[in-house]
Design a protein around this motif. Sequence first.
Motif: not given
Length: 450
Positions: A319, A430, A438, A440-441
């Motif tokens: 992430a 993260s 996560y 951002a993933n």
Amino acid sequence: MTLLAPGSAQVVAGNRRVGMMALRIAGAVVLLVAVAALVGLLWRPFAFWAAFNPTLLGVLRWTLIGLAVGWAFLFMDAWRLGQPLSLQQNQRLAVVGINGVLCLSVAGALIFGAHVVGVQRDFTIAMSSDGAASAAEDGRYNVLLVGGDAGKGRWGLRTDSMTVASIDEETGRTVLISLPRNMTNFPFAEGSVMDKAWPQGYNCGYPDCELNSVNTWVGENRELFKGVEDPGMNATISAVEGITGLKINYWAMVNLEGFKGLVDAVGGVRLNVRQPIPVGLPNEKTFHYIDPGTRTLNGHDTLWFARAREGSDDYSRMARQKCVMNAMLHQVSPKTMLTNFTEIASASSDMVSTNVPSSEFGRFIDLALKARGQKVSTVSLVPPAVDTSDPDIDKIQEMIQKGIDQAEGTAKAAPKKKKPAGQSGMTGGSLGSLSEGYVANQADDLGAAC
């Protein structure tokens, strides 16, 4: 006169033939520059083609050198025509000084321009491949970005990160699809060398048959890849295609140590640091933590931000790596590229190996400029959505297609899940956790998730 209209002094007071020749050359140069600038403004692909054509750059380099020498000669001849010995001493000194400044300034600027063009030409040759251009698949270019450890003899041996950038060929809208390096029991592209070697999937027991070990296996079985220029990358691409269902157009191998030089060349990168991130190892004198907050990090600290493991896990680190990619895309402006061109070109030559032909460089720069003004989406093939030890390939490919459809506006975004009570909300810098995933993933807007 020589500064404003090279050759005019010779026409008036010297060798008229030389003067007329110089005026014609100067006029032709001005006309060519004006036409090229106009065409470049009206049709941007032409500017990119010119900037990455090695033959044209070579001709331009020697042309600039020739103009520098010729213009310097005209200045010296004009000084002679001015009969400096007929002037008083203080006047002679003034004329010599003015003529010297003008001569060195003009010639120096042209020689520096030739140097920059030479750097660009060397950069283009070093970065480009001799292969043919690849057409977009279903309106998108799929580029495999592989991060590898630095050092001779280690390219392709230890792939630290693998991400497919799926880019819309018209708008530049990008979806980053990340593959975990510890994935196992996955298929290869049908009909590939690896598919024939592993018809039941890549599974010989943990950790010998993880995704990042494909290159190592190839190194021990090179006889299967006779005539293949880059067996390790060929095998890695067949793995990525087998997992994602996407046809990979091009690849780029990023030397993670060389990446530091690129970040330094652009003046650092601004990142949102959510938790203290360790830089280096505790036994090193330079060991320190990056403090939380919005920080502009140099190359060394940016690399550690992307790779640090302490208090983290592989998926939290993935992430953070996406946040670095997003920051580089949106923060490195054309102005920065121009003002730091020589340093950036040098760092990039050390950082990247790719099979993108030079004829396609302009296309991808154009797409990158379009992408800067848009959101970047992410789809990561990681827990809890994907079991990396026994991945459901059909589910993975559905996830990827859904992410692409959402980026193109042809599918509705999934509703956001509420954060369970008691969840810390952050791991290893993260947002999210291993059990919940996560942010951002799996994001439709990576910038907001970072």
